[in-house]
Design an enzyme around this catalytic site. Structure first.
Site, PDB file in Angstrom:
ATOM      1  N   ALA A 151       2.978  -0.601   5.042  1.00  0.00           N
ATOM      2  CA  ALA A 151       2.426  -0.704   6.398  1.00  0.00           C
ATOM      3  C   ALA A 151       1.933  -2.109   6.730  1.00  0.00           C
ATOM      4  CB  ALA A 151       1.298   0.309   6.574  1.00  0.00           C
ATOM      5  N   ARG A 190       5.013  11.218  -2.268  1.00  0.00           N
ATOM      6  CA  ARG A 190       4.642  10.904  -0.885  1.00  0.00           C
ATOM      7  C   ARG A 190       5.800  11.199   0.077  1.00  0.00           C
ATOM      8  NH1 ARG A 190       4.469   4.735   1.409  1.00  0.00           N
ATOM      9  NH2 ARG A 190       3.631   5.245   3.455  1.00  0.00           N
ATOM     10  N   TYR A 202      10.830   9.395   2.053  1.00  0.00           N
ATOM     11  CA  TYR A 202      10.958   8.344   1.037  1.00  0.00           C
ATOM     12  C   TYR A 202      11.744   8.773  -0.203  1.00  0.00           C
ATOM     13  CZ  TYR A 202       7.453   6.103   3.956  1.00  0.00           C
ATOM     14  OH  TYR A 202       6.799   5.545   5.018  1.00  0.00           O
ATOM     15  N   ARG A 228      12.128   5.226  13.265  1.00  0.00           N
ATOM     16  CA  ARG A 228      10.869   5.961  13.140  1.00  0.00           C
ATOM     17  C   ARG A 228       9.918   5.606  14.294  1.00  0.00           C
ATOM     18  NH1 ARG A 228       8.742   5.341   7.239  1.00  0.00           N
ATOM     19  NH2 ARG A 228       7.386   7.037   7.990  1.00  0.00           N
ATOM     20  N   ASN A 243       8.474  -5.273  -0.316  1.00  0.00           N
ATOM     21  CA  ASN A 243       8.239  -4.074   0.485  1.00  0.00           C
ATOM     22  C   ASN A 243       6.738  -4.028   0.725  1.00  0.00           C
ATOM     23  OD1 ASN A 243       7.943  -1.671   1.772  1.00  0.00           O
ATOM     24  ND2 ASN A 243       9.158  -0.467   0.312  1.00  0.00           N
ATOM     25  N   GLU A 286      12.741  -8.912   3.082  1.00  0.00           N
ATOM     26  CA  GLU A 286      11.912  -7.755   3.431  1.00  0.00           C
ATOM     27  C   GLU A 286      12.723  -6.492   3.179  1.00  0.00           C
ATOM     28  OE1 GLU A 286      10.341  -7.818   7.473  1.00  0.00           O
ATOM     29  OE2 GLU A 286      10.403  -5.624   7.526  1.00  0.00           O
ATOM     30  N   HIS A 295      12.747  -2.048   2.989  1.00  0.00           N
ATOM     31  CA  HIS A 295      12.126  -0.748   3.239  1.00  0.00           C
ATOM     32  C   HIS A 295      13.057   0.337   2.734  1.00  0.00           C
ATOM     33  CE1 HIS A 295       9.088  -2.643   5.689  1.00  0.00           C
ATOM     34  NE2 HIS A 295      10.050  -3.316   6.281  1.00  0.00           N
ATOM     35  N   PRO A 337       0.792  -1.229   0.000  1.00  0.00           N
ATOM     36  CA  PRO A 337       0.000   0.000   0.000  1.00  0.00           C
ATOM     37  C   PRO A 337       0.824   1.278   0.000  1.00  0.00           C
ATOM     38  CG  PRO A 337      -0.858  -1.540   1.616  1.00  0.00           C
ATOM     39  CD  PRO A 337       0.385  -2.157   1.055  1.00  0.00           C
ATOM     40  N   ASN A 338       0.369   2.200  -0.804  1.00  0.00           N
ATOM     41  CA  ASN A 338       0.888   3.580  -0.871  1.00  0.00           C
ATOM     42  C   ASN A 338       2.235   3.717  -1.567  1.00  0.00           C
ATOM     43  OD1 ASN A 338      -1.351   4.829   0.564  1.00  0.00           O
ATOM     44  ND2 ASN A 338      -0.608   3.681   2.329  1.00  0.00           N
TER      45      ASN A 338
HETATM   46  C1  DQA Z   1       8.036   1.494   4.152  1.00  0.00           C
HETATM   47  C2  DQA Z   1       7.989   1.703   5.676  1.00  0.00           C
HETATM   48  C3  DQA Z   1       6.600   1.421   6.229  1.00  0.00           C
HETATM   49  O1  DQA Z   1       6.579   1.631   7.626  1.00  0.00           O
HETATM   50  C4  DQA Z   1       5.593   2.352   5.591  1.00  0.00           C
HETATM   51  O2  DQA Z   1       4.296   2.068   6.056  1.00  0.00           O
HETATM   52  C5  DQA Z   1       5.655   2.326   4.103  1.00  0.00           C
HETATM   53  C6  DQA Z   1       6.972   2.325   3.460  1.00  0.00           C
HETATM   54  C7  DQA Z   1       9.404   1.877   3.561  1.00  0.00           C
HETATM   55  O3  DQA Z   1       9.688   1.453   2.440  1.00  0.00           O
HETATM   56  O4  DQA Z   1      10.177   2.616   4.183  1.00  0.00           O
HETATM   57  O5  DQA Z   1       4.643   2.390   3.427  1.00  0.00           O
HETATM   58  O6  DQA Z   1       7.812   0.120   3.883  1.00  0.00           O
END
Ligand code: DQA
Length: 152
Positions: free
Chosen positions: A77, A18, A23, A107, A74, A98, A100, A10-11
């Site tokens: 959330a 964003r 990011y 954070r 990735n 995994e 990020h 998501p996102n």
């Molecule tokens: C993320 C970190 C997550 O906590 C966040 O919700 C994201 C992006 C990252 O790539 O830093 O959507 O996965």
């Protein structure tokens, strides 16, 4: 390793616009293009996908795991919330790294928990778009047998 799946939650479709202070300014399309070029260099195919829906990620992880193909994940959330996604990794025996962009451990405390990490080969966080290429390198190394594997 013939195909690597790079799955984004998501996102992550909003990357570039964003919260660029967290990011960065690179879009997901640009991350995909760079990873695609790197995969071509290494002679592996890339399946790159993004979804805002948990079920899509569950299905894609299952597909990769059942095909015996590794995953750069990735989960956004969902990392911190999704037992379903962790079960998909475990149940399908998908080899997952995994990733990020941000250093989640620097954070908010709710980002310090990952349901994926205990069932992943490893975790790479905090290197921006480079987290993805580091994960590819780690997967290639793991396929060649150079990574110690914690029993899980
Ligand atoms: C993320 C970190 C997550 O906590 C966040 O919700 C994201 C992006 C990252 O790539 O830093 O959507 O996965």
């Amino acid at each position: 390793m013939k195909t690597v799946h790079c799955l984004n939650g998501p996102n992550l479709n909003l990357l570039g616009a964003r919260e660029p202070d967290i990011y960065g300014s690179e879009t997901l399309a640009s991350i995909e293009a760079r990873l695609r070029a790197l995969c071509a260099e290494k002679g592996v195919a890339l399946r790159f996908a993004q979804s805002n829906h948990e079920g899509d990620l569950v299905s894609w992880v299952q597909e990769a795991g059942l095909a015996g193909e590794p995953v750069i994940l990735n989960a956004g959330a969902l990392t911190h919330t999704s037992i379903a996604l962790a079960d998909a990794v475990k149940g399908s025996k998908a080899k997952v790294i995994e990733v990020h962009l941000s250093n989640v451990h620097a954070r908010e405390s709710f980002r310090h928990t990952s349901h994926i990490a205990p069932v992943a080969l490893g975790v790479i966080a905090g290197f921006g778009p480079r987290s993805y290429s580091l994960a590819l390198d780690a997967l290639i190394g793991a396929e060649a047998g150079d990574a110690p594997r914690t029993e899980r």
